[in-house]
Write an enzyme that holds these catalytic residues in place. Structure first.
Site, mmCIF file in Angstrom:
data_model
loop_
_atom_site.group_PDB
_atom_site.id
_atom_site.type_symbol
_atom_site.label_atom_id
_atom_site.label_comp_id
_atom_site.label_asym_id
_atom_site.label_seq_id
_atom_site.Cartn_x
_atom_site.Cartn_y
_atom_site.Cartn_z
ATOM 1 N N LYS A 245 0.825 -1.215 0.000
ATOM 2 C CA LYS A 245 0.000 0.000 0.000
ATOM 3 C C LYS A 245 0.859 1.266 0.000
ATOM 4 C CE LYS A 245 -2.279 -1.022 3.768
ATOM 5 N NZ LYS A 245 -1.612 -2.327 3.974
ATOM 6 N N THR A 246 1.779 1.330 0.961
ATOM 7 C CA THR A 246 2.604 2.529 1.094
ATOM 8 C C THR A 246 3.559 2.652 -0.092
ATOM 9 O OG1 THR A 246 2.445 2.430 3.493
ATOM 10 C CG2 THR A 246 4.269 3.710 2.593
ATOM 11 N N ASP A 260 -2.650 4.679 4.016
ATOM 12 C CA ASP A 260 -3.141 3.570 4.855
ATOM 13 C C ASP A 260 -4.619 3.589 5.239
ATOM 14 O OD1 ASP A 260 -2.160 1.160 6.213
ATOM 15 O OD2 ASP A 260 -2.692 2.183 8.058
ATOM 16 N N ARG A 325 10.249 0.824 10.832
ATOM 17 C CA ARG A 325 9.290 1.800 10.285
ATOM 18 C C ARG A 325 9.833 3.210 10.323
ATOM 19 N NH1 ARG A 325 3.993 0.168 8.275
ATOM 20 N NH2 ARG A 325 3.704 -1.926 9.077
HETATM 21 P P1 ATP Z 1 1.278 -1.841 6.251
HETATM 22 O O1 ATP Z 1 -0.218 -2.029 6.249
HETATM 23 O O2 ATP Z 1 1.945 -2.674 7.297
HETATM 24 O O3 ATP Z 1 1.688 -0.400 6.309
HETATM 25 P P2 ATP Z 1 1.830 -1.867 3.363
HETATM 26 O O4 ATP Z 1 0.748 -2.540 2.578
HETATM 27 O O5 ATP Z 1 1.869 -0.395 3.351
HETATM 28 O O6 ATP Z 1 1.847 -2.466 4.851
HETATM 29 P P3 ATP Z 1 4.488 -1.651 2.338
HETATM 30 O O7 ATP Z 1 5.004 -0.850 3.466
HETATM 31 O O8 ATP Z 1 4.278 -0.953 1.038
HETATM 32 O O9 ATP Z 1 3.183 -2.441 2.775
HETATM 33 O O10 ATP Z 1 5.457 -2.885 2.168
HETATM 34 C C1 ATP Z 1 5.726 -3.587 0.985
HETATM 35 C C2 ATP Z 1 7.149 -4.115 1.088
HETATM 36 O O11 ATP Z 1 7.405 -5.067 0.071
HETATM 37 C C3 ATP Z 1 8.135 -2.986 0.899
HETATM 38 O O12 ATP Z 1 9.212 -3.219 1.777
HETATM 39 C C4 ATP Z 1 8.572 -3.161 -0.568
HETATM 40 O O13 ATP Z 1 9.869 -2.699 -0.818
HETATM 41 C C5 ATP Z 1 8.514 -4.670 -0.714
HETATM 42 N N1 ATP Z 1 8.281 -5.169 -2.093
HETATM 43 C C6 ATP Z 1 9.071 -6.023 -2.753
HETATM 44 N N2 ATP Z 1 8.576 -6.311 -3.962
HETATM 45 C C7 ATP Z 1 7.435 -5.622 -4.110
HETATM 46 C C8 ATP Z 1 6.471 -5.510 -5.157
HETATM 47 N N3 ATP Z 1 6.594 -6.181 -6.309
HETATM 48 N N4 ATP Z 1 5.400 -4.697 -4.949
HETATM 49 C C9 ATP Z 1 5.254 -4.038 -3.778
HETATM 50 N N5 ATP Z 1 6.138 -4.116 -2.750
HETATM 51 C C10 ATP Z 1 7.233 -4.893 -2.907
HETATM 52 MN MN MN Z 2 1.719 1.051 4.860
#
Ligand code: ATP
Ligand code: MN
Length: 536
Positions: A245-246, A260, A325
Site C-alpha cells: 500500500k505505502t 493507509d 518503520r
Molecule cells: P502496512 O499495512 O503494514 O503499512 P503496506 O501494505 O503499506 O503495509 P508496504 O510498506 O508498502 O506495505 O510494504 C511492501 C514491502 O514489500 C516494501 O518493503 C517493498 O519494498 C517490498 N516489495 C518487494 N517487492 C514488491 C512488489 N513487487 N510490490 C510491492 N512491494 C514490494
Molecule cells: Mn503502509
C-alpha cells in the site's frame, strides 16, 4: 522545558484526572520533541537528521491485547471476535486511573491536539497525552496538524492517553497481560499502557473511525492507500500489511492522498491521517526514492540499526524486527495532495503478497469477484523464517483489515458493493508476491514490474489487451503489458513444473473455499459463484 502557550488547555487536563504542574509540554514543535528525546537519551539522530528510536518490548501491534469497552453503544453494534475483545467498563476506569496517576507522577509529559479526517465534514478533534516525546512526534507526523486559529477554539472530542512505561496488573485491569489498548466509545477515549509501539496510536483511532463513519455517517472506511492522477482520477490500493500500500501509492507521476486509512463518502475519497508510516526493511534509494528521501529531520525511524561505528542506517538489518518503520508528515512526499481529498475512484487495486506464487501478477475482477476477494482479504506471509521453516502461511482477513474493523465485515462489503454498482470503477487484483514458484523456489516479483503493471492499468492501456481467464480463480489475465515480459503475466507459465502449479493452485483454492464457509449463509449466490472452482 517549553513554556505552555496561550492555548494551553489546563482545565481540561485537570478534569481528565491529571495533576497540573510545570510538567506539561503542550503542542511542542517537532524540533523541540527531537531535542527532548535526545536530552532524555531516548533516541539518536542518523546522518540525514532523522530521529531514530527503539520502541522496546513491542515492535508491532499486539492484537490480543486490544479491547473495546462493552457498553450500551458498543454491545449490539460491535462484531465481537478475536480482534474485538470485550472488556467491562469498571476495568476501563481502573486502567484509566492507573494511567492518569502514572502520568501525573512523570516529571514531564507531552500533550498534542490534532485532527483526523481530511474531509472537513467528518473531521474529528483528538487530544494525545504522552509519556514520551517521540510518541508525541509520531502523533504530530501522523495526525492532521491544526492551524493556530483552529487551536484557539480547540474542543477535543477523543482523547488518547499513552503510558508505555506503565505495566498493568492484569488482575485489577481485566487484561490478558501487562499491556493493553482499550477503546471506550462512550467516553471517547483510547487508553494505551505497557507498549511503546507507536502504531497502536494510529490504529486505535482507525478502529474508532471504522465504527463511527459507516454507522453514523454512511461513509465507507477502508484500509487502503490512495493517489490521484493528472486527470483527477483517484486510485485505491487495498491490502494487508506488507502487500505494498505505502510503496505503490508513492508514485512520482501521481499525487499522494494517503498511504493507509481512507474514507469513501458520497462524493469524496479522504485521508484520515496527516502522515505516512512506511516499512523500512530493505529500503533503497533506487527502488523507493520518495520514501528514502523522507528520512530527514522530523521523520521518526523505529527499530533500525546503524552500520557499526556510523550513524548510517542499515536498512537491511532486521535484527530488532522485520517491522522497522518510519513516520513522516504527508508533505515529505513531494507530490502529496493537500488537503488530502480526491474524487471517487476510477480504479481499485486489491494487493496480495501471495507467497505460494499462484495468483497472477495483475488481473481484472468482475464486480462479483471483487466482492468475493474483498470479503476474503487474502495474503500469504512467509512464516517462521528464523526457525528455517519456509512454508508460506495463508492469511484471510475480511475487508483486508479484520484487526481494525469493529463492525460485521458484511456491512463494509455491502457498502463497497453498492459503490461498485453505482459507478464506473475497474477492480484489479495485483500479486506483489511470488512468481516462478512458491517461496523457496520462485522469487518475489520485481517492484519495477508491479509498478509498470499498475501504470498500464491506470493509463487505460490494459483495456484493449486480450485476456485469458484463470482456470481456477476466474479472473482475467492480460496477455501483454508494456515494460513487463509477457511470460510473467500467466503464473503457470513461470513455474518449471506446470503440474506442480496446478496442484498448488488447487490447494490455495481449497483454502479460499474453507475460509469463505463462514460467510456462505448471508452472501448472495452471485458472489459465492465468483469464488475459485476446484477442478479435481
Ligand atoms: P502496512 O499495512 O503494514 O503499512 P503496506 O501494505 O503499506 O503495509 P508496504 O510498506 O508498502 O506495505 O510494504 C511492501 C514491502 O514489500 C516494501 O518493503 C517493498 O519494498 C517490498 N516489495 C518487494 N517487492 C514488491 C512488489 N513487487 N510490490 C510491492 N512491494 C514490494
Ligand atoms: Mn503502509
Amino acid at each position: 522545558m517549553s513554556v505552555p502557550t496561550i492555548f494551553f488547555p489546563g482545565d481540561q487536563l485537570i478534569s481528565m484526572g491529571l495533576k497540573l504542574s510545570d510538567q506539561v509540554h503542550y503542542q511542542s514543535e517537532p524540533e523541540e520533541l527531537v531535542e527532548d528525546t535526545l536530552r532524555l537519551d531516548q533516541g539518536i539522530l542518523n546522518d540525514t537528521g532523522a530521529l531514530v528510536i527503539e520502541t522496546g518490548e513491542f515492535t508491532g501491534r499486539s492484537p490480543k491485547d486490544k479491547f473495546i469497552v462493552q457498553d450500551e453503544i458498543s454491545e449490539g453494534a460491535v462484531h465481537w471476535n478475536e480482534f474485538n475483545l470485550p472488556i467491562h467498563e469498571e476495568y476501563f476506569f481502573a486502567v484509566k486511573k492507573q494511567i492518569t496517576d502514572y502520568l501525573s507522577e512523570r516529571p514531564e509529559i507531552w500533550v498534542r491536539d490534532a485532527f483526523a479526517c481530511a474531509d472537513p465534514r467528518y473531521r474529528m478533534a483528538i487530544r494525545v497525552v504522552n509519556e514520551h516525546p517521540a510518541i508525541n512526534l509520531f502523533a504530530y507526523n501522523m495526525f492532521i496538524r491544526p492551524t493556530e486559529e483552529e487551536l484557539e477554539n480547540f474542543e477535543p472530542e477523543w482523547t488518547i492517553l499513552s503510558a508505555p512505561g506503565l505495566k498493568l496488573d492484569p488482575v485489577v485491569s481485566g487484561t490478558r497481560q501487562h499491556n493493553a489498548a482499550i477503546i471506550s466509545f462512550k467516553y471517547k477515549t483510547v487508553l494505551i499502557a505497557g507498549t511503546g509501539y507507536t502504531g497502536e496510536t494510529k490504529k486505535g483511532i482507525f478502529t474508532v473511525l471504522n465504527f463511527i463513519l459507516p454507522k453514523d455517517h454512511n461513509v465507507l472506511s477502508m484500509h487502503c492507500s490512495a493517489n490521484m492522477g493528472e486527470q483527477g482520477d483517484t486510485a485505491l490500493f487495498f491490502g494487508l500489511s506488507g502487500t505494498g500500500k505505502t510503496t505503490l501509492s508513492a508514485d512520482p507521476a501521481r499525487r499522494l492522498i494517503g498511504d493507509d486509512e481512507h474514507g469513501w463518502s458520497d462524493t469524496t475519497i479522504f485521508n484520515f491521517e496527516g502522515g505516512c508510516y512506511a516499512k523500512c526493511i530493505n529500503l533503497s534509494e533506487e527502488k523507493e526514492p520518495q520514501i528514502f528521501s523522507a528520512i530527514r529531520p522530523g521523520a521518526l525511524v523505529e527499530n533500525t540499526r546503524f552500520y557499526p561505528g556510523t550513524r548510517t542506517i542499515n536498512f537491511d538489518d532486521g535484527s530488532i524486527t522485520e517491522n522497522t518503520r518510519v513516520s513522516y508528515p504527508l508533505d515529505y512526499i513531494s507530490n502529496a495532495l493537500e488537503p488530502s481529498v480526491g474524487p471517487a475512484p476510477k480504479n481499485i487495486f486489491f494487493l496480495t503478497c501471495d507467497a505460494y506464487g499462484v495468483l497472477p501478477p495483475i488481473s481484472r475482477l468482475s464486480p462479483e469477484q471483487a466482492m468475493y476477494q474483498f470479503i476474503s482479504g487474502y495474503t500469504a506471509k512467509v512464516a517462521g523464517t528464523e526457525a528455517g521453516v519456509t512454508e508460506p502461511k495463508a492469511t484471510f482477513s475480511a475487508c483486508f483489515g479484520a484487526p481494525f474493523i469493529p463492525l460485521h465485515p458484511a456491512l463494509y462489503a455491502e457498502m463497497l458493493g453498492e459503490k461498485l454498482r453505482s459507478g464506473e470503477v475497474n477492480v484489479w487484483m495485483v500479486n506483489t508476491g511470488w512468481t516462478g514458484g512458491p517461496y523457496g523456489i520462485g522469487n518475489r516479483i520485481k517492484l519495477g514490474y508491479t509498478r509498470a503493471m499498475i501504470s498500464a492499468a491506470l493509463d487505460g492501456s490494459l483495456d484493449a489487451v486480450e485476456t485469458v481467464v484463470h482456470p481456477v480463480f476466474g479472473m482475467k489475465m492480460p496477455v501483454r503489458c508494456a515494460g513487463v515480459p509477457s511470460e510473467l503475466l500467466d503464473p503457470r507459465k513461470t513455474w518449471a513444473d506446470p503440474a506442480a502449479y496446478d496442484e498448488k493452485a488447487e490447494e490455495l483454492a481449497k483454502r479460499f473455499i474453507n475460509n469463505f464457509k463462514k460467510y456462505e449463509a448471508g452472501t448472495p449466490a452471485s458472489i459465492l459463484a465468483a469464488g475459485p472452482k476446484l477442478r479435481f
